[in-house]
Design an enzyme around this catalytic site. Structure first.
Site, short mmCIF file in Angstrom:
data_model
loop_
_atom_site.label_atom_id
_atom_site.label_comp_id
_atom_site.label_asym_id
_atom_site.label_seq_id
_atom_site.Cartn_x
_atom_site.Cartn_y
_atom_site.Cartn_z
CG HIS A 314 -14.01 -7.10 7.44
ND1 HIS A 314 -14.52 -7.00 6.18
CD2 HIS A 314 -14.08 -8.40 7.80
CE1 HIS A 314 -14.89 -8.21 5.78
NE2 HIS A 314 -14.64 -9.07 6.74
CG ASP A 372 -12.17 -14.21 12.51
OD1 ASP A 372 -12.98 -15.14 12.61
OD2 ASP A 372 -11.67 -13.86 11.44
N1 CMC Z 1 -3.95 -3.47 13.31
C1 CMC Z 1 -3.28 -2.34 13.04
N2 CMC Z 1 -3.40 -1.63 11.90
C2 CMC Z 1 -4.25 -2.13 10.96
C3 CMC Z 1 -4.97 -3.31 11.17
C4 CMC Z 1 -4.81 -3.98 12.40
N3 CMC Z 1 -5.50 -5.11 12.66
N4 CMC Z 1 -5.74 -3.57 10.09
C5 CMC Z 1 -5.49 -2.57 9.20
N5 CMC Z 1 -4.59 -1.71 9.75
C6 CMC Z 1 -4.12 -0.47 9.12
C7 CMC Z 1 -3.12 -0.74 8.01
O1 CMC Z 1 -1.78 -0.70 8.49
C8 CMC Z 1 -3.43 0.39 7.05
O2 CMC Z 1 -2.80 1.55 7.52
P1 CMC Z 1 -2.26 2.66 6.44
O3 CMC Z 1 -3.46 3.15 5.72
O4 CMC Z 1 -1.64 3.70 7.32
O5 CMC Z 1 -1.28 1.95 5.57
C9 CMC Z 1 -4.93 0.60 7.17
O6 CMC Z 1 -5.26 0.13 8.50
C10 CMC Z 1 -5.75 -0.16 6.14
O7 CMC Z 1 -5.34 -1.53 6.18
P2 CMC Z 1 -5.28 -2.47 4.89
O8 CMC Z 1 -4.32 -3.58 5.14
O9 CMC Z 1 -5.08 -1.63 3.66
O10 CMC Z 1 -6.76 -3.02 4.86
P3 CMC Z 1 -7.23 -4.32 4.14
O11 CMC Z 1 -8.65 -4.09 3.80
O12 CMC Z 1 -6.33 -4.72 3.03
O13 CMC Z 1 -7.08 -5.44 5.30
C11 CMC Z 1 -7.56 -6.97 7.01
C12 CMC Z 1 -8.14 -5.97 6.02
C13 CMC Z 1 -8.70 -7.71 7.70
C14 CMC Z 1 -6.67 -8.01 6.28
C15 CMC Z 1 -6.70 -6.20 8.06
O14 CMC Z 1 -7.50 -5.27 8.75
C16 CMC Z 1 -6.00 -7.13 9.04
O15 CMC Z 1 -4.91 -7.63 8.74
N6 CMC Z 1 -6.65 -7.40 10.24
C17 CMC Z 1 -6.11 -8.34 11.19
C18 CMC Z 1 -6.46 -9.75 10.75
C19 CMC Z 1 -7.92 -10.07 10.98
O16 CMC Z 1 -8.46 -9.83 12.04
N7 CMC Z 1 -8.54 -10.72 9.96
C20 CMC Z 1 -9.92 -11.19 10.04
C21 CMC Z 1 -10.83 -10.52 9.09
S1 CMC Z 1 -12.55 -10.84 9.48
C22 CMC Z 1 -12.80 -12.49 9.12
C23 CMC Z 1 -12.82 -12.82 7.70
O17 CMC Z 1 -13.72 -12.32 6.98
O18 CMC Z 1 -11.97 -13.61 7.28
#
Ligand code: CMC
Length: 438
Positions: A314, A372
């Site tokens: 998240h 989710d």
């Molecule tokens: N699986 C594997 N690796 C992950 C994941 C995941 N689900 N989420 C983040 N990472 C890794 C990412 O590769 C990054 O690694 P590094 O630092 O080595 O580059 C690190 O964790 C930080 O990720 P980020 O993309 O910079 O984090 P963010 O805050 O931009 O993204 C997120 C948050 C929710 C978009 C992401 O965690 C994700 O894509 N999760 C899967 C989709 C999901 O479940 N979304 C629902 C969110 S909750 C409901 C809502 O509020 O909408």
């Protein structure tokens, strides 16, 4: 930049090493949470913009509705903790709280529920509007279209300068979303639309319109209705997330509320936001058997592979998602009471949850199961088709969108949302006529 805040509210001093000038930036304090540097005059004074793609360090508005402390897993609606609301309140009461700022008295609650109930029916002409869609259209596509079209049916509540119009439009949106959502489903499966029933409560009515048919009496399972109501509460608002920011941005130009909520639905649809609950189930189906889980965990960790574990991580919660904790309990309650433990996908989900919570990569990056992950499993268990998952999120989030939209309209400091950019394209060049181009 040095912190010059000595408690007297003087704020930050920004030193421009190019010109040797320094600028004082005021610091604003909320009722709780981190302070905010006020950069509103920055461009006028320094000729520089701030650069913050994804708005990871930017507050876009002041709000009294929802507070999140992502490091400590705190989520408050108007000051009340989400778990207390999920356990002790219901969606209508929580909706009143989000809209009006206080829990209702008994009389206020009755009147609110009555008013919402008596707005659940749709203009009959909207039934024909559905026929323009393909039967296999994704229900979120139908939602974007039908909700946007509401402004063509309810002209009498689109004057955003009139507080009465705003409240009628807000009630209409909250009341009609379950009807629109259930109709999107019925259209898809080719069953007759079910009209709302005024003797049923909000979540029950939605389940009735989804699963009932005119051929036989449909009785709503109270455990399922309670779980649905709780899901609605847990998804009702979440501060300035992508879809809420979209609603505010669309509304900042003076667009009508139906158009703004339709924009919010479009933003919610993406798999990084509300589309994640659908993506979780698609992922579980792709995994197929518990033996393949390690392979997918490795894929998620592989930097060269774009695959991510859906339902994990998240942007704001870096400890745990407090909604997911309630949802986890509800999920296990629903699975137990419906006796669906042997469902292979649920088995994979539980095993995935266990492995990811123990894996160093997920622990180090603080990637916990989010709301989710569990909502997708509950929806699956109660027979909601995967394509409807994000639609349900939209139904639940409508009250949050509407509350945030109202707050924005009433905010005297509100301006049209208009971010700037760091331009990296070509600089001025001469136009070359077609016959001279190589
Ligand atoms: N699986 C594997 N690796 C992950 C994941 C995941 N689900 N989420 C983040 N990472 C890794 C990412 O590769 C990054 O690694 P590094 O630092 O080595 O580059 C690190 O964790 C930080 O990720 P980020 O993309 O910079 O984090 P963010 O805050 O931009 O993204 C997120 C948050 C929710 C978009 C992401 O965690 C994700 O894509 N999760 C899967 C989709 C999901 O479940 N979304 C629902 C969110 S909750 C409901 C809502 O509020 O909408």
């Amino acid at each position: 930049m040095s912190n010059d805040n000595n408690g007297s509210g003087t704020g930050f001093t920004l030193n421009d090493n190019r010109s040797g000038k320094s600028y004082d930036l005021p610091v604003m304090q909320g009722s709780t949470g981190p302070d905010v540097i006020d950069v509103r005059t920055l461009y006028a004074e320094t000729d520089c913009f701030t650069y913050d793609p994804g708005f990871t360090s930017t507050g876009s508005c002041q709000s009294k509705i929802t507070y999140i402390d992502g490091d400590n897993g705190v989520l408050l609606y108007r000051g009340y903790p989400i778990d207390a609301l999920a356990e002790q309140s219901d969606h209508m009461e929580t909706s009143y709280l989000l809209l009006y700022g206080e829990l209702p008295t008994k009389e206020q609650k009755q009147k609110f529920e009555h008013d919402i109930t008596y707005h659940t029916m749709l203009h009959e002409q909207i039934n024909y509007f559905y026929r323009g869609f393909r039967r296999d259209a994704h229900p979120m596509a139908v939602m974007c279209g039908v909700v946007g079209a509401l402004s063509a049916f309810y002209h009498d509540s689109t004057d955003i300068t009139d507080p009465k119009h705003r409240i009628v439009a807000s009630y209409r949106l909250i009341a009609k979303m379950p009807t629109i959502a259930a109709m999107a489903y019925k259209f898809h499966v080719g069953q007759p639309f079910m009209y709302p029933r005024n003797d049923l409560r909000y979540a029950e009515n939605f389940l009735y319109m989804m699963f009932g048919t005119p051929c036989e009496t449909y009785r709503v399972d109270p455990i399922v209705a309670r779980a649905m109501d709780r899901i609605l509460i847990l998804h009702a608002d979440h501060e300035q997330n992508a879809s809420t920011s979209t609603v505010r941005l669309a509304g900042s130009s003076g667009a009508n509320p139906f158009a703004c909520i339709s924009a919010g639905i479009a933003s919610l649809w993406g798999p990084a936001h509300g589309g994640a609950n659908e993506a979780v189930l698609n992922m579980l189906e792709e995994i197929g058997t518990p033996e393949r889980i390690p392979e997918f965990i490795e894929k998620a960790k592989d930097k060269s592979d774009p695959f991510r574990l859906m339902g994990f991580g998240h942007r704001v919660y870096k400890n745990f998602d407090p909604r997911a904790q309630v949802m986890r309990r509800t999920c296990h309650e629903v699975l137990d009471s419906l006796g669906v433990r042997d469902e292979p996908l649920l088995e994979i989900a539980m095993e995935l949850e266990r492995i990811a919570l123990e894996d160093d990569y997920f622990i180090e990056k603080k990637l916990y199961p989010n709301v989710d992950f569990y909502s997708g499993i509950i929806f699956r268990a109660i027979g909601i088709p995967t394509s409807m998952f994000t639609v349900l999120f939209a139904v639940a989030r409508t009250v949050g969108w509407v509350a945030q939209w109202n707050e924005m309209i009433e905010d005297p400091s509100q301006k049209i949302g208009r971010p700037r950019q760091l331009y990296t394209g070509d600089t001025l060049r001469d136009f070359v006529p077609l016959h001279k181009r190589k």
